[in-house]
Motif scaffolding. Sequence first.
Motif, short mmCIF file in Angstrom:
data_model
loop_
_atom_site.label_atom_id
_atom_site.label_comp_id
_atom_site.label_asym_id
_atom_site.label_seq_id
_atom_site.Cartn_x
_atom_site.Cartn_y
_atom_site.Cartn_z
N ASP A 326 0.81 -1.23 0.00
CA ASP A 326 0.00 0.00 0.00
C ASP A 326 0.84 1.28 0.00
O ASP A 326 0.31 2.34 -0.32
N HIS A 327 2.12 1.20 0.38
CA HIS A 327 2.90 2.44 0.56
C HIS A 327 4.28 2.31 -0.08
O HIS A 327 4.97 1.31 0.10
N PHE A 328 4.65 3.34 -0.82
CA PHE A 328 5.99 3.43 -1.38
C PHE A 328 6.83 4.32 -0.46
O PHE A 328 6.36 5.35 0.02
N SER A 329 8.06 3.90 -0.21
CA SER A 329 8.95 4.63 0.70
C SER A 329 8.39 4.55 2.12
O SER A 329 7.95 3.48 2.54
N LEU A 330 8.39 5.65 2.87
CA LEU A 330 8.00 5.64 4.30
C LEU A 330 8.73 4.53 5.04
O LEU A 330 8.15 3.77 5.82
N LYS A 331 10.03 4.43 4.76
CA LYS A 331 10.80 3.32 5.29
C LYS A 331 10.82 3.29 6.81
O LYS A 331 10.57 2.26 7.44
N LYS A 332 11.11 4.43 7.45
CA LYS A 332 11.22 4.45 8.91
C LYS A 332 9.89 4.15 9.61
O LYS A 332 9.86 3.36 10.57
N PRO A 333 8.76 4.78 9.17
CA PRO A 333 7.49 4.42 9.82
C PRO A 333 7.15 2.93 9.69
O PRO A 333 6.68 2.31 10.65
N LYS A 334 7.43 2.37 8.50
CA LYS A 334 7.11 0.95 8.31
C LYS A 334 7.99 0.06 9.17
O LYS A 334 7.54 -0.95 9.73
N GLU A 335 9.27 0.43 9.32
CA GLU A 335 10.16 -0.36 10.18
C GLU A 335 9.69 -0.31 11.63
O GLU A 335 9.74 -1.31 12.35
N ARG A 336 9.24 0.88 12.07
CA ARG A 336 8.77 1.01 13.45
C ARG A 336 7.51 0.17 13.68
O ARG A 336 7.36 -0.47 14.72
N ILE A 337 6.61 0.15 12.69
CA ILE A 337 5.38 -0.66 12.81
C ILE A 337 5.72 -2.14 12.86
O ILE A 337 5.19 -2.89 13.67
N VAL A 338 6.63 -2.57 11.97
CA VAL A 338 7.02 -3.98 11.95
C VAL A 338 7.67 -4.37 13.28
O VAL A 338 7.42 -5.46 13.83
#
Length: 483
Positions: A326-338
């Motif tokens: 669903d999302h391109f980039s936003l690497k840091k937010p996605k890492e924090r969620i994972v």
Amino acid sequence: MQLSHYSSFPSDIPIIAEDELFLYPFMISPLFLSDEKNIKAAAIAIENNSLVLVCSTKKDEEGSRDFDGIYQAGVIGSIMRKVSLPDGRIKVLFQGLARGKVLKEVASDPMVAHVDIIESFVENELKMDAVLEIVREKVRTLSQVSNYFPPDLLRTIDENHEYERIADLICSSVKLKKNIAYDLFVEENLEKRYIKLIDSLTEEIEANKLQKEIRSKVHNRIEKVNKEYFLKEQLKQIQKELGSDTQREEEIEEYREKLEKKKKHMGEDAYKEANKQLERFARMHPDSSDAGMIQTYIEWILEIPFGQIAKKSLKIQDVEAQLDKDHFSLKKPKERIVEYFSVKELLELRGIQDKEAKGAILCFAGPPGVGKTSLANSIAVALKRPLVRIALGGLEDVNELRGHRRTYVGAMPGRIVQGLIDAKKMNPIIVLDEIDKVGRSQRGDPTAALLEILDPEQNTEFRDYYLNFNIDLSKAIFYSNRK
């Protein structure tokens, strides 16, 4: 008819085996004969103008027609009349004259035996009279708890002084088992016979008292149910005549059924409060000012999804794949969620279910349009849980979160409870949007309520003012958005 009109005893006479009845000397009874041996025995007695001995079979069901299958004592009597029935049976009218016992077998088809009369004796008449009075007392007691003895029979037993006749009358009236009736029948010592009879009467009295008590309880219960049904029907008719809406009773019954289904998933205090208000509503007049308020309250409670839990197990791979999709980039937010869900999955694998929802609350910060809410949408899709969005921008009234007191006009549950109702699950994803714009005013401090909602140590017992009982929010996953 007297025995003296026939040949003296001992004598050879035919035997009829009777399955159902246990006969006594004074009886005149119809006998239905279908067995070939019995029919032949009756024919011999009629042809020779002789007596016949009627003996009971030993089994309750149809017994064998031989000497081993019958009791060795019975009633000696005469056949007064014989009628052939269309179905092949023979009906005879039998008159009992005396008790008889089998001395020796003479023939087997039909059964013929050498029979003698059973003579009774009394050893002590004074003692016998005393025992007889006890028997009469037992009979009077039994007549009060059963229908064995009609008034005429009671009078006969009280006025008669023939010991043997009284015993036969009582034994024929009481429903005794065949083996017990036979033991009493063959006893020659009248004193012993009466003592055995007292024991049987005592057992019958106790059994009938118990049956009467059980019947009384059942009758009272049925009477109570019928009375309630009758009164309810009367009430319905009265309401119909007055023009009242009879649909109210059906609604109340429907509410009760729904509440009972939710009972095992509700807390004790929640069920107690809901049931209390439902009973108040049932007793209240439909035009009462509080009736509408209480009905609205009950409907809100029944909408809360107690026990409804999204069952999908947590898998970090699903969350990561959905976020990347669903999302391109936003690497840091996605890492924090994972990372956040990795801890939760680890707790699940270790079996620490009560700590599944505990831990830090994810907070997404950023200007409008950068994807804060869409990240929460992706998480909800991955976990297959409903998403609830609660806008807190400009919120100043704490009652918006906690609910209004029911005494206020237009009172309703807080936004948190309404979110659970909309989600139809007790463990949705709840997004608290614009949490930084919550204001403080004279109507209370909403941040204090937010602390109770978000704090894992407190949200297991979040109290909504409108509901007036605690709600468990620990299974929900909370996210907050701010600029």
